[in-house]
Scaffold this motif. Structure first.
Motif, mmCIF file in Angstrom:
data_model
loop_
_atom_site.group_PDB
_atom_site.id
_atom_site.type_symbol
_atom_site.label_atom_id
_atom_site.label_comp_id
_atom_site.label_asym_id
_atom_site.label_seq_id
_atom_site.Cartn_x
_atom_site.Cartn_y
_atom_site.Cartn_z
ATOM 1 N N ARG A 64 0.858 -1.148 0.019
ATOM 2 C CA ARG A 64 -0.013 -0.024 -0.052
ATOM 3 C C ARG A 64 0.832 1.352 0.114
ATOM 4 N N HIS A 65 2.118 1.068 0.368
ATOM 5 C CA HIS A 65 2.968 2.249 0.817
ATOM 6 C C HIS A 65 4.237 2.084 0.035
ATOM 7 N N LYS A 66 4.053 2.157 -1.202
ATOM 8 C CA LYS A 66 5.365 1.859 -2.141
ATOM 9 C C LYS A 66 6.690 2.422 -1.887
ATOM 10 N N SER A 67 6.468 3.438 -1.163
ATOM 11 C CA SER A 67 7.826 4.164 -0.863
ATOM 12 C C SER A 67 8.609 3.717 0.482
ATOM 13 N N LEU A 68 7.903 2.680 1.246
ATOM 14 C CA LEU A 68 8.731 1.855 2.237
ATOM 15 C C LEU A 68 8.953 0.659 1.942
ATOM 16 N N LYS A 69 10.162 0.210 2.231
ATOM 17 C CA LYS A 69 10.441 -1.042 2.198
ATOM 18 C C LYS A 69 9.747 -1.907 3.257
ATOM 19 N N ALA A 70 9.735 -3.147 2.852
ATOM 20 C CA ALA A 70 9.110 -4.445 3.685
ATOM 21 C C ALA A 70 9.885 -4.369 4.669
ATOM 22 N N LYS A 71 11.075 -4.355 4.801
ATOM 23 C CA LYS A 71 12.024 -4.323 6.133
ATOM 24 C C LYS A 71 11.800 -3.330 6.924
ATOM 25 N N ASP A 72 11.638 -2.089 6.467
ATOM 26 C CA ASP A 72 11.338 -1.058 7.066
ATOM 27 C C ASP A 72 9.883 -0.998 8.034
ATOM 28 N N VAL A 73 8.898 -1.428 7.150
ATOM 29 C CA VAL A 73 7.500 -1.755 7.648
ATOM 30 C C VAL A 73 7.617 -2.831 8.815
ATOM 31 N N GLU A 74 8.322 -3.864 8.550
ATOM 32 C CA GLU A 74 8.459 -4.679 9.823
ATOM 33 C C GLU A 74 9.113 -4.161 10.881
ATOM 34 N N PHE A 75 10.288 -3.384 10.683
ATOM 35 C CA PHE A 75 10.781 -2.923 11.856
ATOM 36 C C PHE A 75 9.821 -2.013 12.667
ATOM 37 N N MET A 76 8.952 -1.158 11.811
ATOM 38 C CA MET A 76 7.959 -0.376 12.804
ATOM 39 C C MET A 76 6.894 -1.225 13.334
ATOM 40 N N ALA A 77 6.457 -2.372 12.656
ATOM 41 C CA ALA A 77 5.446 -3.135 13.255
ATOM 42 C C ALA A 77 6.003 -3.717 14.651
ATOM 43 N N ARG A 78 7.142 -4.209 14.588
ATOM 44 C CA ARG A 78 7.907 -4.790 15.696
ATOM 45 C C ARG A 78 7.974 -3.622 16.787
ATOM 46 N N LEU A 79 8.141 -2.609 16.483
ATOM 47 C CA LEU A 79 8.487 -1.548 17.603
ATOM 48 C C LEU A 79 7.066 -1.179 18.058
ATOM 49 N N ILE A 80 6.026 -1.038 17.134
ATOM 50 C CA ILE A 80 4.778 -0.928 17.670
ATOM 51 C C ILE A 80 4.161 -1.966 18.667
ATOM 52 N N PHE A 81 4.412 -3.368 18.194
ATOM 53 C CA PHE A 81 3.885 -4.462 18.915
ATOM 54 C C PHE A 81 4.842 -4.805 20.432
ATOM 55 N N ASP A 82 5.886 -4.385 20.224
ATOM 56 C CA ASP A 82 6.997 -4.448 21.398
ATOM 57 C C ASP A 82 6.498 -3.287 22.527
ATOM 58 N N THR A 83 6.142 -2.068 21.958
ATOM 59 C CA THR A 83 5.709 -0.948 22.927
ATOM 60 C C THR A 83 4.460 -1.295 23.773
ATOM 61 N N MET A 84 3.383 -1.979 22.840
ATOM 62 C CA MET A 84 2.174 -2.289 23.183
ATOM 63 C C MET A 84 2.382 -3.365 24.289
ATOM 64 N N THR A 85 3.368 -4.474 24.153
ATOM 65 C CA THR A 85 3.484 -5.393 24.950
ATOM 66 C C THR A 85 4.021 -4.896 26.373
ATOM 67 N N ALA A 86 5.050 -3.956 26.235
ATOM 68 C CA ALA A 86 5.699 -3.234 27.482
ATOM 69 C C ALA A 86 4.578 -2.728 28.113
ATOM 70 N N ALA A 87 3.506 -1.720 27.453
ATOM 71 C CA ALA A 87 2.507 -1.125 28.276
ATOM 72 C C ALA A 87 1.609 -1.791 28.908
ATOM 73 N N LEU A 88 1.328 -3.155 28.432
ATOM 74 C CA LEU A 88 0.269 -4.178 28.826
ATOM 75 C C LEU A 88 0.918 -4.877 30.179
ATOM 76 N N GLU A 89 2.332 -5.068 30.062
ATOM 77 C CA GLU A 89 2.920 -5.722 31.243
ATOM 78 C C GLU A 89 3.059 -4.893 32.442
ATOM 79 N N ARG A 90 2.913 -3.531 32.071
ATOM 80 C CA ARG A 90 3.047 -2.355 33.313
ATOM 81 C C ARG A 90 1.565 -2.414 33.672
#
Length: 93
Positions: free
Chosen positions: A13-39
């Motif tokens: 959907r966002h041709k200007s972004l590389k799949a590797k960059d999208v994966e990195f951002m997704a991992r950051l979002i999910f890790d941040t959500m997990t940490a917030a739920l752990e707290r």
């Protein structure tokens, strides 16, 4: 949809972004959500929904297959409550 499919869909959907960059951002979002739920914090996306932690007390249960009585330990789970906007879209309102 699994995480891999979500990343692929976002990259298409966002041709200007590389799949590797999208994966990195997704991992950051999910890790941040997990940490917030752990707290014990609630995560809310207006219009989409909210995630919150739920504490389950220890309880007695029964295995329906064998009839064996069990003692379940205390545990934590995640509850998701859909927001109004997504509920309305899903129900055709």
């Amino acid at each position: 949809m699994v995480k891999r499919e979500l990343i692929a869909a976002l990259a298409r959907r966002h041709k200007s972004l590389k799949a590797k960059d999208v994966e990195f951002m997704a991992r950051l979002i999910f890790d941040t959500m997990t940490a917030a739920l752990e707290r014990g914090e609630e995560i809310e996306f207006r219009g989409f929904g909210a995630f919150r932690l739920r504490e389950y007390e220890p309880r007695k249960a029964r295995n329906p297959g064998s009839g064996e009585n069990l003692q379940l330990e205390a545990r934590r789970g995640i509850l998701f409550r859909a927001g109004r906007d997504i509920r309305e879209k899903l129900n055709g309102e």
